[in-house]
Design an enzyme around this catalytic site. Sequence first.
Site, PDB file in Angstrom:
ATOM      1  N   GLU A  88       0.845  -1.209   0.000  1.00  0.00           N
ATOM      2  CA  GLU A  88       0.000   0.000   0.000  1.00  0.00           C
ATOM      3  C   GLU A  88       0.873   1.249   0.000  1.00  0.00           C
ATOM      4  O   GLU A  88       1.878   1.322   0.707  1.00  0.00           O
ATOM      5  CB  GLU A  88      -0.906   0.043   1.231  1.00  0.00           C
ATOM      6  N   HIS A  89       0.474   2.209  -0.813  1.00  0.00           N
ATOM      7  CA  HIS A  89       1.187   3.477  -0.963  1.00  0.00           C
ATOM      8  C   HIS A  89       2.605   3.250  -1.496  1.00  0.00           C
ATOM      9  O   HIS A  89       3.490   4.068  -1.270  1.00  0.00           O
ATOM     10  CB  HIS A  89       1.199   4.262   0.357  1.00  0.00           C
ATOM     11  N   ASP A  98       2.816   2.293  -4.855  1.00  0.00           N
ATOM     12  CA  ASP A  98       2.752   2.484  -6.324  1.00  0.00           C
ATOM     13  C   ASP A  98       3.337   3.821  -6.758  1.00  0.00           C
ATOM     14  O   ASP A  98       4.167   3.883  -7.664  1.00  0.00           O
ATOM     15  CB  ASP A  98       1.338   2.245  -6.885  1.00  0.00           C
ATOM     16  N   SER A 148     -26.521   8.345 -14.148  1.00  0.00           N
ATOM     17  CA  SER A 148     -26.069   7.469 -13.062  1.00  0.00           C
ATOM     18  C   SER A 148     -27.306   6.802 -12.468  1.00  0.00           C
ATOM     19  O   SER A 148     -28.140   7.471 -11.852  1.00  0.00           O
ATOM     20  CB  SER A 148     -25.337   8.286 -11.989  1.00  0.00           C
ATOM     21  N   GLY A 173     -16.227   4.604  -1.843  1.00  0.00           N
ATOM     22  CA  GLY A 173     -15.450   5.088  -0.701  1.00  0.00           C
ATOM     23  C   GLY A 173     -15.072   4.021   0.308  1.00  0.00           C
ATOM     24  O   GLY A 173     -14.757   4.332   1.454  1.00  0.00           O
ATOM     25  N   GLY A 232     -12.616   1.783  -0.267  1.00  0.00           N
ATOM     26  CA  GLY A 232     -11.243   1.336  -0.511  1.00  0.00           C
ATOM     27  C   GLY A 232     -11.145   0.215  -1.524  1.00  0.00           C
ATOM     28  O   GLY A 232     -10.119  -0.446  -1.635  1.00  0.00           O
ATOM     29  N   SER A 260     -13.851   2.020  -6.481  1.00  0.00           N
ATOM     30  CA  SER A 260     -15.015   2.217  -7.329  1.00  0.00           C
ATOM     31  C   SER A 260     -14.698   3.227  -8.432  1.00  0.00           C
ATOM     32  O   SER A 260     -15.165   3.086  -9.574  1.00  0.00           O
ATOM     33  CB  SER A 260     -16.198   2.710  -6.495  1.00  0.00           C
ATOM     34  N   GLU A 283      -7.894  10.906 -12.611  1.00  0.00           N
ATOM     35  CA  GLU A 283      -7.845  11.230 -11.175  1.00  0.00           C
ATOM     36  C   GLU A 283      -6.993  12.481 -10.948  1.00  0.00           C
ATOM     37  O   GLU A 283      -7.381  13.378 -10.196  1.00  0.00           O
ATOM     38  CB  GLU A 283      -7.220  10.075 -10.373  1.00  0.00           C
ATOM     39  N   ASP A 298      -4.736   0.881  -8.957  1.00  0.00           N
ATOM     40  CA  ASP A 298      -6.165   0.564  -9.047  1.00  0.00           C
ATOM     41  C   ASP A 298      -6.605   0.397 -10.502  1.00  0.00           C
ATOM     42  O   ASP A 298      -7.319  -0.543 -10.853  1.00  0.00           O
ATOM     43  CB  ASP A 298      -7.003   1.681  -8.406  1.00  0.00           C
TER      44      ASP A 298
HETATM   45  C1  GLA Z   1      -5.450   4.385  -3.507  1.00  0.00           C
HETATM   46  C2  GLA Z   1      -4.736   4.871  -4.767  1.00  0.00           C
HETATM   47  C3  GLA Z   1      -3.677   3.871  -5.244  1.00  0.00           C
HETATM   48  C4  GLA Z   1      -2.753   3.452  -4.096  1.00  0.00           C
HETATM   49  C5  GLA Z   1      -3.570   3.063  -2.862  1.00  0.00           C
HETATM   50  C6  GLA Z   1      -2.704   2.795  -1.671  1.00  0.00           C
HETATM   51  O1  GLA Z   1      -6.222   3.246  -3.785  1.00  0.00           O
HETATM   52  O2  GLA Z   1      -5.651   5.109  -5.800  1.00  0.00           O
HETATM   53  O3  GLA Z   1      -2.942   4.409  -6.322  1.00  0.00           O
HETATM   54  O4  GLA Z   1      -1.818   4.445  -3.820  1.00  0.00           O
HETATM   55  O5  GLA Z   1      -4.498   4.053  -2.497  1.00  0.00           O
HETATM   56  O6  GLA Z   1      -1.925   1.664  -1.865  1.00  0.00           O
END
Ligand code: GLA
Length: 381
Positions: free
Chosen positions: A33-34, A36, A67, A120, A122, A125, A158, A170
Amino acid sequence: MDIEFVRSRFIKHFDGSTGSVYASPGRINLIGEHTDYNGGFVFPGAIDKGMVAELKINGTDKVRAYSIDLKDYVEFGLNEEDAPRASWARYIFGVCREIIKRGGKIAGFNTAFAGDVPLGAGMSSSAALESTYAFALNDMFNCGIDKFELAKIGQATEHNYCGVNCGIMDQFASVFGKAGHLIRLDCRSLEYQYFPFKPEGYRLVLLDSVVKHELASSAYNDRRKSCENVVAAIQKKHPHVEFLRDANMSMLDEVKEEVSAEDYMRAEYVIGEVQRVLDVCDALEQGDYETVGQKMYETHHGMSKLYEVSCEELDFLNDIAKECGVTRVMGGGFGGCTINLVKDELYDAFVEKAKAEYKTKFGRLPKVYDVVIADGARKLC
Ligand code: GLA
């Protein structure tokens, strides 16, 4: 997600005719996580929950988008000044713009979409939405854009239209997902490898804390900035360091006095996490779930205490799960889900216990999602 449901709404809202239907999934991430946006490794997989959209070229220069979940309709043009206000529509607009910037010739279309990936929580979406439209428009207008670029189109959406400086994980998982497999992705080179994921004796379940952090985007961008600050400091002594992925703890210690205590802590987490992904891949190849579990706990600890993207509710869910399998907070953090690999025989007891204790402590139930690792972006009909 039911195609017929989306189709019936499309027919109702537009002229009664049908178009083509596309889908893209959300994702889980086993570890990494974090990492990328720090040029490191991630280990995601697409899931059996996502977005489904029907689209039909309408012969105008306008996009007419509905939507289904929000019961909201928006119409917009394809030029920069036509950006819609509704945040959900900005994802579609952003994808259109990013395709046009890459030379894709697209025109107006009618579309309706719905999703079963919770917003929202995680599970990405928004990446599911971006990938659905990037894949669909590329296909319908024969833009000839490859899958790597489709993922980058979602990420750029994004950055440029939604205010989140996210990494590529993602969108990559949503486009490249493969049933039954996780993807080990090197986020610098975009080299990737599919790993069969059959955790025998375990079940994969997500527990949604139902906490949504108000300022999640700015807190996320803030973490990214901390990492960049540390890279800039290390680079003065080690010019080859392009990302935290290239750094180690002794390099970080060399700049301890030059960076803030907060930036130091955040970099310490990332340097550890980049290595943990590689350790987990080795452990999985040997079916060593003990090590996988231990690394997931280390990730949770780091995300909670060093990177500070957990919260009381997620820490609580993590503590409950410790007795039943392995767990950690998943995705960007600031609320959302824990990902849990739970021993088969403990599954029912775990879910009941987590619900009961969470309810007693926070006065509401967590949501429980069983997920299956599924295919990425595709045309359904
Ligand atoms: C979100 C971001 C990803 C990644 C994660 C954490 O999902 O969109 O790019 O940084 O957080 O791993």
